[in-house]
Design a protein around this motif. Structure first.
Motif, mmCIF file in Angstrom:
data_model
loop_
_atom_site.group_PDB
_atom_site.id
_atom_site.type_symbol
_atom_site.label_atom_id
_atom_site.label_comp_id
_atom_site.label_asym_id
_atom_site.label_seq_id
_atom_site.Cartn_x
_atom_site.Cartn_y
_atom_site.Cartn_z
ATOM 1 N N GLU A 197 -11.423 20.757 -12.338
ATOM 2 C CA GLU A 197 -11.628 19.760 -12.273
ATOM 3 C C GLU A 197 -13.040 19.729 -11.235
ATOM 4 O OE1 GLU A 197 -10.240 16.014 -9.539
ATOM 5 O OE2 GLU A 197 -9.622 17.797 -9.179
ATOM 6 N N ALA A 198 -12.858 20.806 -10.843
ATOM 7 C CA ALA A 198 -14.485 21.628 -9.490
ATOM 8 C C ALA A 198 -15.645 21.692 -11.211
ATOM 9 C CB ALA A 198 -14.159 22.750 -8.734
ATOM 10 N N ARG A 199 -15.316 21.876 -11.854
ATOM 11 C CA ARG A 199 -16.064 22.832 -12.888
ATOM 12 C C ARG A 199 -16.587 21.830 -13.074
ATOM 13 N NH1 ARG A 199 -19.009 22.195 -15.968
ATOM 14 N NH2 ARG A 199 -19.844 22.972 -17.805
ATOM 15 N N TRP A 200 -16.228 20.404 -12.941
ATOM 16 C CA TRP A 200 -16.960 18.978 -14.374
ATOM 17 C C TRP A 200 -17.665 18.452 -12.632
ATOM 18 C CZ3 TRP A 200 -18.015 19.780 -18.635
ATOM 19 C CH2 TRP A 200 -17.438 20.023 -19.640
ATOM 20 N N LEU A 201 -16.644 18.196 -11.480
ATOM 21 C CA LEU A 201 -17.187 17.497 -10.862
ATOM 22 C C LEU A 201 -18.344 18.327 -10.511
ATOM 23 C CD1 LEU A 201 -14.867 16.223 -8.085
ATOM 24 C CD2 LEU A 201 -16.063 14.866 -9.352
ATOM 25 N N PHE A 202 -18.579 19.316 -10.080
ATOM 26 C CA PHE A 202 -19.843 19.857 -9.602
ATOM 27 C C PHE A 202 -21.242 21.113 -10.159
ATOM 28 C CE2 PHE A 202 -16.317 19.301 -6.150
ATOM 29 C CZ PHE A 202 -17.202 18.050 -5.501
ATOM 30 N N ASP A 203 -20.434 20.638 -11.198
ATOM 31 C CA ASP A 203 -21.666 21.009 -12.751
ATOM 32 C C ASP A 203 -21.258 23.075 -11.710
ATOM 33 O OD1 ASP A 203 -22.760 21.907 -15.299
ATOM 34 O OD2 ASP A 203 -25.100 20.748 -14.512
ATOM 35 N N MET A 204 -20.264 23.577 -11.871
ATOM 36 C CA MET A 204 -20.851 25.215 -11.383
ATOM 37 C C MET A 204 -19.858 26.031 -12.403
ATOM 38 S SD MET A 204 -21.352 27.073 -8.966
ATOM 39 C CE MET A 204 -21.771 25.809 -7.306
ATOM 40 N N PRO A 205 -20.199 26.610 -12.574
ATOM 41 C CA PRO A 205 -19.329 27.744 -13.985
ATOM 42 C C PRO A 205 -17.775 28.571 -13.243
ATOM 43 C CG PRO A 205 -21.383 28.512 -13.518
ATOM 44 C CD PRO A 205 -21.528 27.408 -12.467
ATOM 45 N N ALA A 206 -16.887 28.439 -13.834
ATOM 46 C CA ALA A 206 -15.922 29.009 -13.214
ATOM 47 C C ALA A 206 -15.671 30.013 -12.639
ATOM 48 C CB ALA A 206 -14.428 28.789 -14.558
ATOM 49 N N ASP A 207 -16.652 31.239 -13.354
ATOM 50 C CA ASP A 207 -17.160 32.589 -12.907
ATOM 51 C C ASP A 207 -17.284 32.135 -10.788
ATOM 52 O OD1 ASP A 207 -19.331 32.307 -13.093
ATOM 53 O OD2 ASP A 207 -19.511 33.890 -14.421
ATOM 54 N N LYS A 208 -17.860 30.981 -10.491
ATOM 55 C CA LYS A 208 -18.229 30.804 -9.602
ATOM 56 C C LYS A 208 -17.994 30.187 -8.164
ATOM 57 C CE LYS A 208 -22.109 32.990 -10.447
ATOM 58 N NZ LYS A 208 -22.603 34.564 -8.888
ATOM 59 N N ILE A 209 -16.237 29.329 -9.018
ATOM 60 C CA ILE A 209 -14.989 28.479 -7.958
ATOM 61 C C ILE A 209 -14.322 29.661 -7.772
ATOM 62 C CG2 ILE A 209 -14.020 26.888 -8.279
ATOM 63 C CD1 ILE A 209 -15.641 25.706 -10.731
ATOM 64 N N ASP A 210 -13.716 30.046 -6.522
ATOM 65 C CA ASP A 210 -13.537 30.857 -5.919
ATOM 66 C C ASP A 210 -11.729 29.751 -5.053
ATOM 67 O OD1 ASP A 210 -14.419 32.910 -6.954
ATOM 68 O OD2 ASP A 210 -14.789 33.916 -4.875
#
Length: 384
Positions: free
Chosen positions: A220-233
């Motif tokens: 969900e965060a990847r799409w909402l905030f346009d953040m790559p998965a490897d930058k989501i901890d």
């Protein structure tokens, strides 16, 4: 005054949203309410909030509707969600229905130009690229209601020109936070449902125990905030005071803190960009003692690893994960298999189905159905 349609008004998010309407009758007016099968509570809500339309997705005879709530239009069946999402005039649509049904409702609302308040993970997990494209076309940002994503959204309001470089999703850790992997794999239904912090529905409680809920939140965060998965901890934080945080390019980390109370993120979405009183208790930092943090363990909780793999794979991989997990959790709750079989079934479905397309809603619903069938076919080998 803003008008709001609430899809899933008898659930936890829906009832708390209505408590905010009750608290601020000069700010909000209810246009439509929907429920699946809790007709009695829906009748009570219709009496109090007097919407133009009320919907039950599980049909009942029209004669079963009390006389005193027949002033509004009643719509029955699965298609009633589209009526509430797109046909009833409303400034906002709060989508808090459970499961992949939320995807169609979100798309319907966006196509009708509504502001969507999103409390349904599956819409972005299964159809994130389609939803975000529809939101761009509608010219309206999705306003997150999940506490973690609302926290990130709130933190980003203070970014100015400081580029966000990492998202920190907090997690309570669930009932198995300190357990060894072998013990987790053998866990029983009763053990999985003993959440240390919250009283929630069975499905989400099991997802918290397996951390599949956090896997879905990564997606969900990847799409909402346009953040790559490897930058989501994922940051395990058992006190649940920090609801999530954002790291910025200059090294600053902004976090959102508060007493756990879903009325805070709900009101922020409903009143955005303003804030309204919620009745929530203020946070007393002096009484906390300490806040602790641990890194999410992808060995003991492989759902976190699977989330990243599915995002990297693209196509319908995330849809397959979600559908397989829902089917596997249902089987676990029925006592048909041990806890560790949930992940094995999800991985098995991903291996079986490979790289399915996700070009449109039909592709996504097909992949979801295939994932559930794959779990049903593999289930006999997991029994016991």
């Amino acid at each position: 005054m803003q008008s709001i349609s609430i899809l899933g008004s008898t659930g936890s998010i829906g009832t708390q949203a209505l408590s905010l309407v009750r608290l601020h009758p000069d700010k909000f007016r209810v246009s439509a309410l929907t429920a699946h099968s809790n007709a009695e509570l829906l009748f009570e809500q219709v009496r109090e909030f007097r919407p133009e339309v009320a919907c039950l997705t599980k049909e009942i005879p029209l004669g079963a509707i009390p006389e005193d709530v027949r002033f509004c239009r009643w719509v029955m069946g699965p298609d009633s969600l589209k009526v509430a999402a797109a046909e009833v005039p409303a400034d906002m649509v709060l989508v808090s229905v459970v499961g992949i049904a939320g995807l169609q409702s979100v798309m319907d609302a966006l196509h009708a130009g509504r502001q969507v308040l999103l409390a349904n993970k599956e819409a972005l997990v299964t159809g994130g690229h389609l939803v975000m494209d529809a939101a761009r076309r509608a010219g309206k940002p999705l306003l997150p209601v999940d506490s973690e994503h609302s926290a990130i959204f709130q933190c980003l309001q203070g970014a100015a020109d400081n580029t966000p470089v990492r998202l920190l999703l907090t997690a309570s850790g669930g009932p198995f936070r300190t357990w060894e992997k072998e013990r987790i794999d053998r866990a029983t239904r009763e053990e999985a449902l003993k959440h240390p912090n919250w009283s929630m529905g069975a499905k989400i409680t099991v997802d918290s125990a397996s951390m599949f809920n956090k896997a879905l939140e990564i997606m969900e965060a990847r799409w909402l905030f346009d953040m790559p998965a490897d930058k989501i901890d994922v940051l395990v934080h058992p006190q649940s005071i920090i609801h999530s945080a954002v790291e910025f390019a200059d090294g600053a980390v902004i976090a959102q803190l508060g007493v756990p109370d879903m009325r805070v993120p709900i009101q922020y979405a409903m009143a955005y960009p303003h804030r309204l009183p919620t009745g929530s208790q203020p946070l007393d930092l002096f009484s906390l003692g300490q806040l602790t943090f641990e890194k999410g363990d992808e060995v003991r909780f492989p759902a976190l690893r699977l989330a990243r793999q599915c995002l990297a794979a693209g196509g319908a991989a995330c849809t397959i994960l979600n559908g397989a997990n829902e089917a596997a959790v249902a089987a676990f709750l029925q006592g048909k298999m041990p806890f560790g079989a949930i992940t094995r079934l999800v991985e098995g479905a991903l291996d079986r189905l490979g790289n399915l397309p996700a070009e449109n809603l039909d592709d996504i619903f097909d992949a979801d159905a295939r994932a559930r069938r794959a779990v049903a076919e593999m289930l006999p080998a997991m029994v016991g």
